[in-house]
Design an enzyme around this catalytic site. Structure first.
Site, PDB file in Angstrom:
ATOM      1  N   GLY A 187       1.607  -1.904 -11.652  1.00  0.00           N
ATOM      2  CA  GLY A 187       0.717  -2.363 -10.665  1.00  0.00           C
ATOM      3  C   GLY A 187       1.547  -2.603  -9.297  1.00  0.00           C
ATOM      4  O   GLY A 187       1.207  -2.281  -8.271  1.00  0.00           O
ATOM      5  N   ASP A 188       2.721  -3.026  -9.617  1.00  0.00           N
ATOM      6  CA  ASP A 188       3.410  -3.471  -8.325  1.00  0.00           C
ATOM      7  C   ASP A 188       4.149  -2.058  -7.780  1.00  0.00           C
ATOM      8  O   ASP A 188       4.188  -2.215  -6.460  1.00  0.00           O
ATOM      9  CB  ASP A 188       4.978  -4.450  -8.754  1.00  0.00           C
ATOM     10  CG  ASP A 188       4.540  -5.564  -9.771  1.00  0.00           C
ATOM     11  OD1 ASP A 188       3.570  -5.978  -9.414  1.00  0.00           O
ATOM     12  OD2 ASP A 188       5.411  -5.892 -10.425  1.00  0.00           O
ATOM     13  N   ALA A 189       4.195  -1.217  -8.630  1.00  0.00           N
ATOM     14  CA  ALA A 189       4.779   0.199  -8.003  1.00  0.00           C
ATOM     15  C   ALA A 189       3.656   0.623  -7.305  1.00  0.00           C
ATOM     16  O   ALA A 189       3.678   1.231  -6.076  1.00  0.00           O
ATOM     17  CB  ALA A 189       5.164   1.002  -9.339  1.00  0.00           C
ATOM     18  N   GLY A 199       3.363  -0.823  -4.079  1.00  0.00           N
ATOM     19  CA  GLY A 199       4.632  -0.471  -3.189  1.00  0.00           C
ATOM     20  C   GLY A 199       4.096   0.849  -2.653  1.00  0.00           C
ATOM     21  O   GLY A 199       4.605   1.019  -1.306  1.00  0.00           O
ATOM     22  N   ASN A 237       9.299  -6.207  -6.335  1.00  0.00           N
ATOM     23  CA  ASN A 237       9.030  -5.025  -6.983  1.00  0.00           C
ATOM     24  C   ASN A 237       8.307  -4.173  -5.916  1.00  0.00           C
ATOM     25  O   ASN A 237       8.845  -3.141  -6.043  1.00  0.00           O
ATOM     26  CB  ASN A 237       8.191  -4.979  -8.427  1.00  0.00           C
ATOM     27  CG  ASN A 237       9.182  -5.746  -9.541  1.00  0.00           C
ATOM     28  OD1 ASN A 237      10.296  -5.990  -9.347  1.00  0.00           O
ATOM     29  ND2 ASN A 237       8.144  -6.238 -10.477  1.00  0.00           N
TER      30      ASN A 237
END
Length: 339
Positions: A298-300, A303, A68
């Protein structure tokens, strides 16, 4: 003046297909799950995936935390900037992952396991909470020899920034350490994400093995509290915990370590090694009506933040990019962004 090398960012972790469906308290209790948590599946959880697909109007979404994050970074960066590595099975789910990553412009170099199916993550959505239950399957079969292969290791050499999700500490620590040592020896950037509370709780030894190599360590407040408890810290102050992580002994002393802790809608906490003050960056406000799905926020953030590091942005700018991408993500289904 020569062109910049392709694929400066290399990400490693566990590729999964998210099976995401609407749930309720009864479903959580049936599988002994918490409303806002991430765990590895046991035998008692194996019925969850078919339950979500059959009875819970589940959607199939390309997942795996670092995958992600890689898709999110590539969303911001120029084409051919991000490479992702992990292990999948030889099945239709792996093909779905490839298609989703190809659509996102993300290059993937999967190790293919002939015997295990592609990993999957059951995601139960209750309101704005999400409970994630992961059956790693093929994702658990990643091997160091794939990373060191003649096809992949030159790509490692070409990259200047390595991002590893903490979930991979349950899979192949030698691969994580190979990237950590390469970064330290060649002056490259090594970024680690705590990923979930159970990583510091149950994989502390593996996490501690990587800590001297962290140039950046990223996590959320729940993960930070779990880390503090596992480390025997007598504080629940997120700023103090961030300072402790930033101040740990470092292999490459030419670069100060940075600890970044997100807190949902509360300010993002940032501590820099050797600096007494802890910085706080307020989060852009968003109405409850605009929030569609917090899964992968959180993954975003990671990123966007990592994209900032790749572009050579300041710490403040990188945090802002992370918050911007996370904000976009929670207005979409799953960790996705507007096309």
């Amino acid at each position: 003046m020569g062109s910049k090398p392709e694929y400066p960012l290399l990400c490693l972790e566990n590729p999964l297909l998210d099976i995401q469906g609407e749930g309720d308290e009864a479903l959580l209790q049936q599988y002994e799950l918490k409303a806002n948590d991430a765990i590895l599946a046991e035998e008692k959880h194996m019925g969850l995936y078919s339950e979500l697909l059959t009875n819970r109007n589940a959607k199939l979404i390309a997942g795996g935390a670092a995958q992600n994050t890689a898709r999110g970074a590539q969303y911001i960066l120029p084409p051919r900037s991000v490479l992702y590595i992990g292990c999948v099975g030889k099945d239709e789910y792996a093909q779905k992952l490839r298609e989703a990553c190809d659509a996102a412009g993300l290059r993937v170099e999967y190790r293919v396991d002939e015997t295990a199916p592609t990993g999957r993550c059951g995601v139960i959505i209750t309101g704005h909470n999400r409970s994630m239950c992961t059956h790693l399957a093929a994702a658990n079969e990643y091997k160091l020899d794939h990373l060191k292969s003649p096809e992949i290791w030159p790509l490692v050499g070409q990259a200047s920034i390595y991002y590893v999700g903490g979930f991979h500490l349950t899979v192949c620590v030698p691969a994580v350490m190979a990237l950590a040592h390469e970064a330290s020896e060649k002056g490259k950037t090594f970024i680690m994400n705590l990923s979930a509370p159970f990583i510091p709780q149950f994989f502390k030894q593996q996490l501690d093995e990587t800590s001297p190599y962290w140039d950046y360590i990223i996590g959320n407040e729940t993960e930070a509290l779990a880390y503090a408890e596992a480390a025997g810290l007598k504080t629940k102050d997120i700023g103090e915990i961030a300072k402790y992580m930033a101040g740990l002994k470092k292999a490459n002393e030419r670069r100060k370590r940075v600890a970044v802790i997100t807190q949902g809608t509360d300010p993002t906490i940032v501590a820099v090694q050797g600096e007494e003050s802890v910085k706080q960056y307020p989060v852009r406000t968003i109405s409850k009506e605009q929030i569609y799905d917090t899964n992968g926020a959180g993954d975003a953030f990671a990123g966007g933040f990592v994209a900032g590091i790749v572009e050579g942005r300041t710490l403040e700018e990188s945090v802002d990019m992370g918050q911007w991408l996370a904000r976009l993500s929670i207005m979409e289904l799953g960790p996705q962004w507007p096309s």
